[in-house]
Design an enzyme around this catalytic site. Structure first.
Site, PDB file in Angstrom:
ATOM      1  N   ASN A 105      14.725 -16.374  -5.955  1.00 53.33           N
ATOM      2  CA  ASN A 105      15.832 -16.705  -6.858  1.00 53.33           C
ATOM      3  C   ASN A 105      16.194 -18.175  -6.866  1.00 53.33           C
ATOM      4  O   ASN A 105      16.715 -18.681  -7.847  1.00 53.33           O
ATOM      5  CB  ASN A 105      17.087 -15.906  -6.456  1.00 53.33           C
ATOM      6  CG  ASN A 105      16.917 -14.411  -6.642  1.00 53.33           C
ATOM      7  OD1 ASN A 105      15.822 -13.931  -6.965  1.00 53.33           O
ATOM      8  ND2 ASN A 105      17.977 -13.658  -6.429  1.00 53.33           N
ATOM      9  N   SER A 136      23.487 -15.698 -13.153  1.00 50.17           N
ATOM     10  CA  SER A 136      24.099 -14.363 -13.251  1.00 50.17           C
ATOM     11  C   SER A 136      25.609 -14.522 -13.296  1.00 50.17           C
ATOM     12  O   SER A 136      26.140 -15.569 -12.907  1.00 50.17           O
ATOM     13  CB  SER A 136      23.729 -13.537 -12.018  1.00 50.17           C
ATOM     14  OG  SER A 136      24.606 -12.418 -11.865  1.00 50.17           O
ATOM     15  N   TYR A 149      22.720 -12.825  -2.710  1.00 48.52           N
ATOM     16  CA  TYR A 149      22.354 -12.876  -4.137  1.00 48.52           C
ATOM     17  C   TYR A 149      23.316 -13.806  -4.863  1.00 48.52           C
ATOM     18  O   TYR A 149      22.900 -14.688  -5.614  1.00 48.52           O
ATOM     19  CB  TYR A 149      22.410 -11.472  -4.742  1.00 48.52           C
ATOM     20  CG  TYR A 149      22.060 -11.409  -6.208  1.00 48.52           C
ATOM     21  CD1 TYR A 149      23.057 -11.354  -7.182  1.00 48.52           C
ATOM     22  CD2 TYR A 149      20.731 -11.411  -6.624  1.00 48.52           C
ATOM     23  CE1 TYR A 149      22.735 -11.301  -8.535  1.00 48.52           C
ATOM     24  CE2 TYR A 149      20.405 -11.338  -7.963  1.00 48.52           C
ATOM     25  CZ  TYR A 149      21.414 -11.285  -8.918  1.00 48.52           C
ATOM     26  OH  TYR A 149      21.100 -11.231 -10.267  1.00 48.52           O
ATOM     27  N   LYS A 153      22.639 -17.379  -6.935  1.00 46.45           N
ATOM     28  CA  LYS A 153      23.009 -17.531  -8.338  1.00 46.45           C
ATOM     29  C   LYS A 153      24.041 -18.647  -8.534  1.00 46.45           C
ATOM     30  O   LYS A 153      24.002 -19.363  -9.537  1.00 46.45           O
ATOM     31  CB  LYS A 153      23.496 -16.203  -8.894  1.00 46.45           C
ATOM     32  CG  LYS A 153      22.407 -15.133  -8.941  1.00 46.45           C
ATOM     33  CD  LYS A 153      21.190 -15.605  -9.751  1.00 46.45           C
ATOM     34  CE  LYS A 153      20.140 -14.535  -9.894  1.00 46.45           C
ATOM     35  NZ  LYS A 153      19.009 -14.959 -10.755  1.00 46.45           N
TER      36      LYS A 153
END
Ligand SMILES: NC(=O)c1ccc[n+]([C@@H]2O[C@H](COP(=O)([O-])OP(=O)(O)OC[C@H]3O[C@@H](n4cnc5c(N)ncnc54)[C@H](O)[C@@H]3O)[C@@H](O)[C@H]2O)c1
Ligand SMILES: CCCCCCO
Length: 256
Positions: A105, A136, A149, A153
């Site tokens: 990512n 996101s 996560y 992002k």
């Protein structure tokens, strides 16, 4: 910033076989792009030939690339001549594998972007263009159940905004846009995936993202095309429930 016209352009979509990838590639092809380079870990020949059959005015190419492997990024991108648009759309949503999630990512996106800057730079052998980084909604607000996560992002937002400035645009002709999708119906957005949380007890917190009305990948793809055409350098866009809004984040300049 001038409007960007997609007709006859060459587009590279990293993670192009994913849910949002396919939705976006369909919308990009509908704009009459010349070449679409679908870049992903594993080929899907049947899907690619289906897309080619449905879009015979454009040429579809596939390049196999694991974004965690810099040599594969280099081989894939340097084999592609004249990149006008690069979309960094690969990603996983799995806090149980911190290294892998960051490698895909964030680190992979960063390395792909930096190489693309080299190749697309109009002051070198490139002709400028647009780089779109997919973050996101988790890049704009806390994601309690999936803190790693969310960190990747948030980093994508910061990285994209830091590159999307007039100095780099003037020198390279490259604008950088950041898209923050909300809940979108794709293979990533399964309950099993979503509940791979930071801690084994994070599961219920992770489900919060699923409370929102989902948008389809096709709706997300249409929004991505509109954002590329607007082409506002350094802009960040929240795309949820089929709607888009520019997110204005502070510059926090020190008081003079
Ligand atoms: N689906 C959502 O609700 C949602 C919301 C916000 C942001 N996003 C982001 O949008 C992007 C696309 O997600 P999606 O929902 O389409 O998921 P998806 O799982 O359908 O697609 C992800 C794509 O990334 C590719 N990929 C994974 N690891 C890779 C690697 N090592 N090298 C190259 N490619 C790799 C996969 O093969 C796949 O094609 C991701 O960055 C995701 O974080 C998704
Ligand atoms: C709800 C789909 C998985 C979470 C992705 C938020 O970026």
């Amino acid at each position: 910033m001038s409007k960007f016209f997609l007709k006859n352009k060459n587009v590279v979509y990293v993670g192009g076989l994913g849910g949002i990838g396919i939705g976006s590639c369909k919308a990009l092809l509908a704009k009459g792009i010349a070449n679409l380079y679908i870049v992903d870990k594993q080929e899907n020949p049947n899907l690619i030939s289906k897309i080619q059959k449905e879009n015979q005015a454009s040429k579809i190419h596939f390049c196999s690339m694991d974004i965690t492997k810099p040599d594969e990024i280099k081989k894939c991108l340097t084999d592609i001549k004249d990149i006008d648009v690069l979309v960094n759309g690969a990603g996983i949503c799995d806090d149980t594998d911190v290294d892998k999630e960051i490698a895909i990512n964030l680190t992979g996106l960063i390395k792909t972007t930096i190489l693309a800057f080299e190749l697309m730079d109009k002051s070198k052998s490139g002709s400028g263009g647009v780089i779109v980084n997919i973050s996101s909604i988790a890049g704009l607000k806390p994601m309690k159940g999936k803190a790693v996560y969310g960190a990747t992002k948030h980093a994508v937002v910061g990285f994209s905004r830091s590159l999307g400035n007039d100095f780099y645009l003037k020198k390279t002709g490259i604008s950088v846009l950041c898209i923050c999708p909300g809940y979108t119906e794709t293979p990533m957005a399964t309950l099993e995936n979503v509940t791979k949380g930071t801690f084994e007890y994070s599961g219920d917190l992770c489900k919060e993202v699923l409370t929102e009305k989902p948008q389809s990948a096709d709706e997300m793809g249409e929004l991505l095309v509109k954002i590329v055409e607007i082409n506002k350098n350094g802009s960040v866009w929240l795309c949820r429930m089929g709607t888009m809004e520019e997110v204005v984040l502070g510059e926090y300049e020190e008081p003079k």
